[in-house]
Design a protein around this motif. Structure first.
Motif, PDB file in Angstrom:
ATOM      1  N   ALA A  24      16.508 -37.905   6.076  1.00  0.00           N
ATOM      2  CA  ALA A  24      16.859 -39.220   5.873  1.00  0.00           C
ATOM      3  C   ALA A  24      16.012 -40.186   5.978  1.00  0.00           C
ATOM      4  N   PHE A  25      14.686 -39.881   6.563  1.00  0.00           N
ATOM      5  CA  PHE A  25      13.642 -40.808   6.781  1.00  0.00           C
ATOM      6  C   PHE A  25      13.131 -40.929   5.322  1.00  0.00           C
ATOM      7  N   GLN A  26      12.778 -39.757   4.542  1.00  0.00           N
ATOM      8  CA  GLN A  26      12.388 -39.833   2.893  1.00  0.00           C
ATOM      9  C   GLN A  26      13.099 -40.427   2.263  1.00  0.00           C
ATOM     10  N   ILE A  27      14.610 -40.507   2.424  1.00  0.00           N
ATOM     11  CA  ILE A  27      15.380 -41.146   1.548  1.00  0.00           C
ATOM     12  C   ILE A  27      15.061 -42.626   1.723  1.00  0.00           C
ATOM     13  N   ALA A  28      15.022 -43.014   3.164  1.00  0.00           N
ATOM     14  CA  ALA A  28      15.075 -44.435   3.449  1.00  0.00           C
ATOM     15  C   ALA A  28      13.791 -45.115   2.904  1.00  0.00           C
ATOM     16  N   LEU A  29      12.786 -44.362   2.855  1.00  0.00           N
ATOM     17  CA  LEU A  29      11.637 -44.774   2.290  1.00  0.00           C
ATOM     18  C   LEU A  29      11.668 -44.806   0.841  1.00  0.00           C
ATOM     19  N   ALA A  30      12.157 -43.756   0.034  1.00  0.00           N
ATOM     20  CA  ALA A  30      12.324 -43.832  -1.341  1.00  0.00           C
ATOM     21  C   ALA A  30      13.346 -45.291  -1.746  1.00  0.00           C
ATOM     22  N   SER A  31      14.210 -45.663  -0.895  1.00  0.00           N
ATOM     23  CA  SER A  31      15.110 -46.702  -1.188  1.00  0.00           C
ATOM     24  C   SER A  31      14.192 -47.936  -1.203  1.00  0.00           C
ATOM     25  N   SER A  32      13.186 -47.924  -0.535  1.00  0.00           N
ATOM     26  CA  SER A  32      12.163 -49.258  -0.564  1.00  0.00           C
ATOM     27  C   SER A  32      11.450 -49.420  -2.061  1.00  0.00           C
ATOM     28  N   ARG A  33      11.640 -48.318  -2.809  1.00  0.00           N
ATOM     29  CA  ARG A  33      10.682 -48.101  -4.023  1.00  0.00           C
ATOM     30  C   ARG A  33      10.768 -49.466  -4.734  1.00  0.00           C
ATOM     31  N   GLY A  34      11.832 -49.859  -5.156  1.00  0.00           N
ATOM     32  CA  GLY A  34      11.653 -51.082  -5.997  1.00  0.00           C
ATOM     33  C   GLY A  34      11.179 -52.378  -5.482  1.00  0.00           C
ATOM     34  N   PHE A  35      10.969 -52.394  -4.109  1.00  0.00           N
ATOM     35  CA  PHE A  35      10.380 -53.596  -3.661  1.00  0.00           C
ATOM     36  C   PHE A  35       8.904 -53.932  -3.474  1.00  0.00           C
ATOM     37  N   VAL A  86     -13.173 -45.431  -3.873  1.00  0.00           N
ATOM     38  CA  VAL A  86     -13.172 -44.498  -4.583  1.00  0.00           C
ATOM     39  C   VAL A  86     -11.957 -43.884  -4.940  1.00  0.00           C
ATOM     40  N   GLY A  87     -11.034 -44.377  -4.567  1.00  0.00           N
ATOM     41  CA  GLY A  87      -9.509 -43.867  -4.517  1.00  0.00           C
ATOM     42  C   GLY A  87      -9.258 -43.968  -6.098  1.00  0.00           C
ATOM     43  N   PRO A  88      -8.181 -43.191  -6.551  1.00  0.00           N
ATOM     44  CA  PRO A  88      -7.612 -43.134  -7.782  1.00  0.00           C
ATOM     45  C   PRO A  88      -6.602 -43.968  -8.019  1.00  0.00           C
ATOM     46  N   ASP A  89      -5.803 -44.155  -7.017  1.00  0.00           N
ATOM     47  CA  ASP A  89      -4.532 -44.825  -7.055  1.00  0.00           C
ATOM     48  C   ASP A  89      -4.526 -46.412  -7.015  1.00  0.00           C
ATOM     49  N   PRO A  90      -3.493 -47.011  -7.512  1.00  0.00           N
ATOM     50  CA  PRO A  90      -3.355 -48.412  -7.402  1.00  0.00           C
ATOM     51  C   PRO A  90      -2.827 -48.912  -6.078  1.00  0.00           C
ATOM     52  N   VAL A  91      -3.003 -50.073  -5.357  1.00  0.00           N
ATOM     53  CA  VAL A  91      -2.529 -50.591  -4.118  1.00  0.00           C
ATOM     54  C   VAL A  91      -1.304 -51.097  -4.435  1.00  0.00           C
ATOM     55  N   TRP A  92      -0.542 -51.021  -3.343  1.00  0.00           N
ATOM     56  CA  TRP A  92       0.814 -51.664  -3.313  1.00  0.00           C
ATOM     57  C   TRP A  92       1.009 -52.415  -2.076  1.00  0.00           C
ATOM     58  N   GLU A  93       2.098 -53.469  -2.197  1.00  0.00           N
ATOM     59  CA  GLU A  93       2.499 -54.011  -0.946  1.00  0.00           C
ATOM     60  C   GLU A  93       3.692 -54.387  -0.893  1.00  0.00           C
ATOM     61  N   ILE A  94       4.417 -54.361   0.293  1.00  0.00           N
ATOM     62  CA  ILE A  94       5.922 -54.724   0.331  1.00  0.00           C
ATOM     63  C   ILE A  94       6.040 -55.907   1.517  1.00  0.00           C
ATOM     64  N   ASP A  95       6.934 -56.653   0.991  1.00  0.00           N
ATOM     65  CA  ASP A  95       7.072 -57.615   2.466  1.00  0.00           C
ATOM     66  C   ASP A  95       7.987 -57.137   3.437  1.00  0.00           C
ATOM     67  N   GLU A  96       7.610 -57.245   4.510  1.00  0.00           N
ATOM     68  CA  GLU A  96       8.345 -56.566   5.815  1.00  0.00           C
ATOM     69  C   GLU A  96       9.911 -56.941   5.754  1.00  0.00           C
ATOM     70  N   ALA A  97      10.059 -58.125   5.134  1.00  0.00           N
ATOM     71  CA  ALA A  97      11.741 -58.538   5.033  1.00  0.00           C
ATOM     72  C   ALA A  97      12.192 -57.646   4.152  1.00  0.00           C
ATOM     73  N   ASP A  98      11.409 -56.977   3.217  1.00  0.00           N
ATOM     74  CA  ASP A  98      12.058 -56.101   1.963  1.00  0.00           C
ATOM     75  C   ASP A  98      12.475 -54.821   2.475  1.00  0.00           C
ATOM     76  N   LEU A  99      12.050 -54.461   3.749  1.00  0.00           N
ATOM     77  CA  LEU A  99      12.125 -53.246   4.005  1.00  0.00           C
ATOM     78  C   LEU A  99      13.920 -52.756   4.284  1.00  0.00           C
ATOM     79  N   PRO A 100      14.199 -51.746   3.943  1.00  0.00           N
ATOM     80  CA  PRO A 100      15.765 -51.350   4.213  1.00  0.00           C
ATOM     81  C   PRO A 100      15.825 -51.454   5.913  1.00  0.00           C
ATOM     82  N   HIS A 101      17.103 -51.478   6.519  1.00  0.00           N
ATOM     83  CA  HIS A 101      17.428 -51.714   7.767  1.00  0.00           C
ATOM     84  C   HIS A 101      17.006 -50.515   8.534  1.00  0.00           C
ATOM     85  N   ASP A 129       6.818 -46.286 -14.231  1.00  0.00           N
ATOM     86  CA  ASP A 129       7.729 -47.119 -14.528  1.00  0.00           C
ATOM     87  C   ASP A 129       7.540 -48.467 -13.567  1.00  0.00           C
ATOM     88  N   GLY A 130       6.163 -48.713 -13.076  1.00  0.00           N
ATOM     89  CA  GLY A 130       5.904 -49.785 -12.495  1.00  0.00           C
ATOM     90  C   GLY A 130       6.221 -49.760 -10.924  1.00  0.00           C
TER      91      GLY A 130
END
Length: 120
Positions: free
Chosen positions: A105-116, A63-78, A6-7
């Protein structure tokens, strides 16, 4: 990280997903919490060229099979914070808990950043 179709990156406890592995990525304290300053989601800094070869896709000389992603530090959840890896200050960092929290809770916080996260 793998694309979930889903991007956005797929979430989960794998080195190829948005999440961390309990064994190897971050220790759990005696009190049962993930502490800050002990590791977390491993991230390359200053560009995809700093990813290790087996994580870097062919378009970046790897040789990695997956795309590269980035996130702006300002978009990390609090609840999360970026920290430069003191052992590799120019190439590597961690996204880790701002304050001690449970592993779940850490896994949930990481997942909450997914859209960024955006593909490079």
């Amino acid at each position: 990280m793998k694309d979930d179709g889903d991007g956005h990156p797929a979430c989960g406890p794998s080195a190829r997903m948005l999440g961390v592995r309990l064994e190897g990525d971050i220790p759990i304290s005696q009190s049962g919490e993930v502490e800050t300053g002990t590791g977390g989601l491993s991230v390359a800094i200053a560009g995809p060229e700093n990813l290790i070869r087996h994580r870097r896709p062919p378009e970046y000389g790897g040789v990695g099979p997956d795309p590269v992603w980035e996130i702006d530090e300002a978009d990390l959840p609090h609840a999360l914070v970026f920290r430069i890896d003191p052992a590799n200050r120019l190439r590597h960092g961690f996204i880790e808990p701002r304050d001690p929290m449970s592993f779940a809770a850490f896994q949930i916080a990481l997942a909450s950043s997914r859209g960024f996260w955006v593909r490079t």
